[in-house]
Design a protein around this motif. Sequence first.
Motif, PDB file in Angstrom:
ATOM      1  N   SER A  86      49.135  64.342  13.734  1.00 38.36           N
ATOM      2  CA  SER A  86      49.325  63.900  15.116  1.00 38.36           C
ATOM      3  C   SER A  86      50.807  63.877  15.457  1.00 38.36           C
ATOM      4  O   SER A  86      51.643  63.512  14.621  1.00 38.36           O
ATOM      5  CB  SER A  86      48.759  62.485  15.288  1.00 38.36           C
ATOM      6  OG  SER A  86      47.379  62.506  15.085  1.00 38.36           O
ATOM      7  N   TYR A  94      49.032  68.127  16.117  1.00 38.98           N
ATOM      8  CA  TYR A  94      47.947  67.819  17.039  1.00 38.98           C
ATOM      9  C   TYR A  94      48.537  66.869  18.075  1.00 38.98           C
ATOM     10  O   TYR A  94      48.939  65.743  17.746  1.00 38.98           O
ATOM     11  CB  TYR A  94      46.805  67.154  16.270  1.00 38.98           C
ATOM     12  CG  TYR A  94      45.591  66.873  17.118  1.00 38.98           C
ATOM     13  CD1 TYR A  94      44.578  67.835  17.231  1.00 38.98           C
ATOM     14  CD2 TYR A  94      45.447  65.667  17.780  1.00 38.98           C
ATOM     15  CE1 TYR A  94      43.452  67.590  17.994  1.00 38.98           C
ATOM     16  CE2 TYR A  94      44.322  65.411  18.559  1.00 38.98           C
ATOM     17  CZ  TYR A  94      43.328  66.379  18.658  1.00 38.98           C
ATOM     18  OH  TYR A  94      42.211  66.143  19.416  1.00 38.98           O
ATOM     19  N   ILE A 110      44.512  62.315  14.294  1.00 43.34           N
ATOM     20  CA  ILE A 110      43.244  62.775  14.854  1.00 43.34           C
ATOM     21  C   ILE A 110      42.093  62.227  14.030  1.00 43.34           C
ATOM     22  O   ILE A 110      41.017  62.021  14.518  1.00 43.34           O
ATOM     23  CB  ILE A 110      43.167  64.306  14.952  1.00 43.34           C
ATOM     24  CG1 ILE A 110      42.929  64.943  13.593  1.00 43.34           C
ATOM     25  CG2 ILE A 110      44.397  64.870  15.574  1.00 43.34           C
ATOM     26  CD1 ILE A 110      42.442  66.363  13.751  1.00 43.34           C
ATOM     27  N   SER A 163      37.557  65.931  17.968  1.00 44.87           N
ATOM     28  CA  SER A 163      38.908  66.403  18.276  1.00 44.87           C
ATOM     29  C   SER A 163      38.818  67.605  19.196  1.00 44.87           C
ATOM     30  O   SER A 163      37.756  68.185  19.385  1.00 44.87           O
ATOM     31  CB  SER A 163      39.626  66.809  16.991  1.00 44.87           C
ATOM     32  OG  SER A 163      38.943  67.891  16.396  1.00 44.87           O
ATOM     33  N   HIS A 175      43.973  75.386  11.167  1.00 47.11           N
ATOM     34  CA  HIS A 175      43.574  74.060  11.640  1.00 47.11           C
ATOM     35  C   HIS A 175      42.683  74.153  12.875  1.00 47.11           C
ATOM     36  O   HIS A 175      41.701  73.424  12.997  1.00 47.11           O
ATOM     37  CB  HIS A 175      44.815  73.202  11.921  1.00 47.11           C
ATOM     38  CG  HIS A 175      45.474  72.700  10.666  1.00 47.11           C
ATOM     39  ND1 HIS A 175      46.774  72.269  10.621  1.00 47.11           N
ATOM     40  CD2 HIS A 175      44.988  72.560   9.405  1.00 47.11           C
ATOM     41  CE1 HIS A 175      47.066  71.873   9.389  1.00 47.11           C
ATOM     42  NE2 HIS A 175      46.005  72.056   8.630  1.00 47.11           N
ATOM     43  N   ARG A 176      43.025  75.082  13.768  1.00 45.13           N
ATOM     44  CA  ARG A 176      42.192  75.235  14.955  1.00 45.13           C
ATOM     45  C   ARG A 176      40.784  75.687  14.564  1.00 45.13           C
ATOM     46  O   ARG A 176      39.785  75.192  15.085  1.00 45.13           O
ATOM     47  CB  ARG A 176      42.848  76.229  15.928  1.00 45.13           C
ATOM     48  CG  ARG A 176      42.713  75.779  17.362  1.00 45.13           C
ATOM     49  CD  ARG A 176      43.417  76.696  18.332  1.00 45.13           C
ATOM     50  NE  ARG A 176      44.850  76.473  18.364  1.00 45.13           N
ATOM     51  CZ  ARG A 176      45.773  77.418  18.181  1.00 45.13           C
ATOM     52  NH1 ARG A 176      45.396  78.656  17.956  1.00 45.13           N
ATOM     53  NH2 ARG A 176      47.034  77.104  18.233  1.00 45.13           N
ATOM     54  N   SER A 217      48.513  76.945  11.928  1.00 48.90           N
ATOM     55  CA  SER A 217      47.979  76.492  13.214  1.00 48.90           C
ATOM     56  C   SER A 217      46.594  77.085  13.451  1.00 48.90           C
ATOM     57  O   SER A 217      45.676  76.397  13.907  1.00 48.90           O
ATOM     58  CB  SER A 217      48.919  76.900  14.360  1.00 48.90           C
ATOM     59  OG  SER A 217      50.219  76.410  14.131  1.00 48.90           O
ATOM     60  N   ARG A 275      44.425  71.047  21.350  1.00 47.07           N
ATOM     61  CA  ARG A 275      45.588  70.167  21.294  1.00 47.07           C
ATOM     62  C   ARG A 275      46.552  70.573  20.176  1.00 47.07           C
ATOM     63  O   ARG A 275      47.604  69.963  20.010  1.00 47.07           O
ATOM     64  CB  ARG A 275      45.165  68.697  21.168  1.00 47.07           C
ATOM     65  CG  ARG A 275      44.351  68.228  22.405  1.00 47.07           C
ATOM     66  CD  ARG A 275      44.403  66.738  22.612  1.00 47.07           C
ATOM     67  NE  ARG A 275      45.740  66.265  22.978  1.00 47.07           N
ATOM     68  CZ  ARG A 275      46.293  66.370  24.201  1.00 47.07           C
ATOM     69  NH1 ARG A 275      45.639  66.942  25.179  1.00 47.07           N
ATOM     70  NH2 ARG A 275      47.497  65.913  24.421  1.00 47.07           N
ATOM     71  N   ILE A 276      46.180  71.601  19.423  1.00 49.05           N
ATOM     72  CA  ILE A 276      47.147  72.212  18.494  1.00 49.05           C
ATOM     73  C   ILE A 276      47.889  73.286  19.295  1.00 49.05           C
ATOM     74  O   ILE A 276      47.279  74.249  19.747  1.00 49.05           O
ATOM     75  CB  ILE A 276      46.431  72.856  17.292  1.00 49.05           C
ATOM     76  CG1 ILE A 276      45.642  71.794  16.522  1.00 49.05           C
ATOM     77  CG2 ILE A 276      47.435  73.569  16.387  1.00 49.05           C
ATOM     78  CD1 ILE A 276      44.754  72.357  15.436  1.00 49.05           C
TER      79      ILE A 276
END
Lengths: 483, 483
Positions: A68, A481, A12, A185, A172-173, A169, A189-190
């Motif tokens: 990714s 991702y 990403i 980004s 990161h989001r 998760s 997509r996570i």
Amino acid sequence: MQTQVEDSAKPIVDPHDIDAKLVQKLANDALVWCSLRGLLVGDRNSERSGTVPGVDMVHAPVALIPMSFPESHWKQACEVAPIFNELVDRVSQDGEFLQQSLSRTRKVDPFTSRLLEIHSKMLEINTIEEIRLGLHRSDYMLDEQTKLLLQIELNTISSSFPGLSCLVSELHRSLLQQYREDIASDPNRIPANNAVNQFAEALAKAWNEYGDPRAVIMFVVQAEERNMYDQHWLSASLRERHQVTTIRKTLAEIDALGELQQDGTLVVDGQAVAVIYFRAGYAPSDYHSESEWKARLLMEQSRAVKCPSISYHLAGSKKIQQELAKPNVLERFLENKDDIAKLRKCFAGLWSLDESDIVKDAIDRPELYVMKPQREGGGNNIYGEDVRDALLKLQKEGTGSDAAYILMQRIFPKISHSILMREGISHKEQTISELGIYGTYLRNKTEVLINQQAGYLMRTKVSSSNEGGVAAGFAVLDSIYLV
Amino acid sequence: MQTQVEDSAKPIVDPHDIDAKLVQKLANDALVWCSLRGLLVGDRNSERSGTVPGVDMVHAPVALIPMSFPESHWKQACEVAPIFNELVDRVSQDGEFLQQSLSRTRKVDPFTSRLLEIHSKMLEINTIEEIRLGLHRSDYMLDEQTKLLLQIELNTISSSFPGLSCLVSELHRSLLQQYREDIASDPNRIPANNAVNQFAEALAKAWNEYGDPRAVIMFVVQAEERNMYDQHWLSASLRERHQVTTIRKTLAEIDALGELQQDGTLVVDGQAVAVIYFRAGYAPSDYHSESEWKARLLMEQSRAVKCPSISYHLAGSKKIQQELAKPNVLERFLENKDDIAKLRKCFAGLWSLDESDIVKDAIDRPELYVMKPQREGGGNNIYGEDVRDALLKLQKEGTGSDAAYILMQRIFPKISHSILMREGISHKEQTISELGIYGTYLRNKTEVLINQQAGYLMRTKVSSSNEGGVAAGFAVLDSIYLV
């Protein structure tokens, strides 16, 4: 029929494209997030941190940016999770297959031998386990050369990080959302990761099937556990979402405080136990004396739901993984040809050391193989030149101790660039990653109550390190991702 | 008209009535809860814990069981919160009153003198602050003899623990819920505590009134701050609930990186600042050099919303508290007779050192007085025999330095039994408690946008310790159980 890695698949963001000031801001925000949201471990520099909660805590080692991962391989890994759940259950019911497949291993590996001894006793007693609970994690790497998703191993005992992986998760989001102007980004997509609540749901349902509202779920734990917060998240979910009480006991405590009532009810420290959840007992080092083995047998003989039972435990051993990879063995356990094809597609090359052609090739080209002992827990595999040396040594000894190992095709995953956070400091590193897919399975008699994929764990490690354990200090927790 | 403490008021459970095994279970669950939910501070045994988030963390010191508190006094304390908010705003507008009241203090206390200097400059410049934001905390003790709720002090700058205090209320509610069979109690008798979100709401509304969507809220912080997680919770609420970005800067950094644009906009490190929230700058030790004073003046001259402005800061000083307690002074600022009566009812005896009868009495009976310096931050008050010594010394010197102190009636709160958790260990102690009530106030020109009570902070300390600061290590965070 290989699923190709899309050529468009790109990380990403390449860490080299992020300027130092932004890395610093991201890192600081990540550290704060970990602290406030309980993405923690005990500090390895402290003696108390493995025994007393709430002291000497440090953020869990994490990647700063999700890795990714091709969506097609993600879907493939999710799709096979229920099939592997089913396979483990079927294999576990075939006592003869387990005993036979492990017969040579038992002679040279004392640990497997003790497990098989308990398994034999259970076959003799011949009590039918009606409620069967599996909380598995199947680990994969993406082979760069073949573009295949290949299974590294299937964990049927103590699958770790259902608690912390969900948080990574979320971390990161949250970061992608917060820095959407700096890092182009899409946080969606996570993939959603609800491992902790799915594990809790499976445990709670098993508890419910057991049917004693006064009984507890017992976590079998190590006396020192720096990864305790991962386990505490599961207890918190059980308490808050299901009003189920958990207790934590070591194998030694269970031996000292546990007893079986006439009807087979396990009572530990005065409390009836409905479900036994193992977060210890998977490695020889967990059995310090006969006391721990007595505890294991006691639990196995009880009518409590075991997660895992001795047969589920054995079904996840590396030797069984290798046996299942042999031609026509999957067909013994599964009927559906599509399912069989899907599983076989993720099998790497796996061989026992009595396949002399393979051993010869491994001595010639050791870099293409990994030698794996039966033992679990990471840190014991043999790589590179050491494979040749070990094989030659075993050949010279000729005592049959080659049965303690299997050979596996060495997988060469793509090398990426990552920013790894450890002890408050960020490091740019060349890394490789391993994706674990959790699966939950619950059956009561013939009724399958749960059989699903249940979240995931991405682990990213420095590419120069052969071993993958986060707890062992070589890897960090990551998320994916989809590209 | 005294509100009597109900004689039926009992602690929810006497720690002596809890058996050791239950204490151990409660303590363990409390420690886990703190870890997972971010009820944390930096470990004082670590050097990095005040500067790097995510490392060397330890649970915040907390009481294991909430402290009983009479519902009538709780209601009284909540009721006066908006009146105190109003009072601070009115006093802050009376520049002459502030300057005159503090004129003797300024001569002997260099810190107050510097604050007054900035205040004078602002009076000269005579820019009207249209948006005024107050995040206060009024601290009380319940006097055992008179059964009166008496104000200890009113904090108008850096009111700490809005973040962690909410979590303690949640922790206690969770424990009472979980152990409802062991501890007969009603978790709902712990009042809701939403301080962090109410503080965030007030800050966000002030940011909104300022009207620049690109501008940030700046937290003025100390370079080392072990209580950083309390502050980070506020930032998290601002980001998640209001999509407002916060930055953290020390006074020295603001001096180095800050500038005023022609229109008075404060820009720090390239970012326009809408609201300045002080979590430093309240104590002389925060001003290491002229640099910090320059930063304070720069901010005061800017058009950013100050929380607090210099006049709000001064309105919360102990000398002003003492002046307001004099007859007919409240009437200068408030019209409503009921409101005045409600405030006066919480005033303890407060005197300046030029009231010779009182000084004489304090020398005779020092145990009935506390001598308080102008300085804030805890740890500087004089008690017991030291009061006599200090007063005699000041009399001998006769230099007017008595103006640096006020005398306050010593309050004797009820002594309770508590279980205090510190560094993973529980201690049964004889304790006294202090209740802080948060208030939020926001006005734009003549429109009062917020004026409310905004959560609470209970602090419990070992009764042999005179000082009350949690950060200073003498007290723990607590919540209240209404009886």
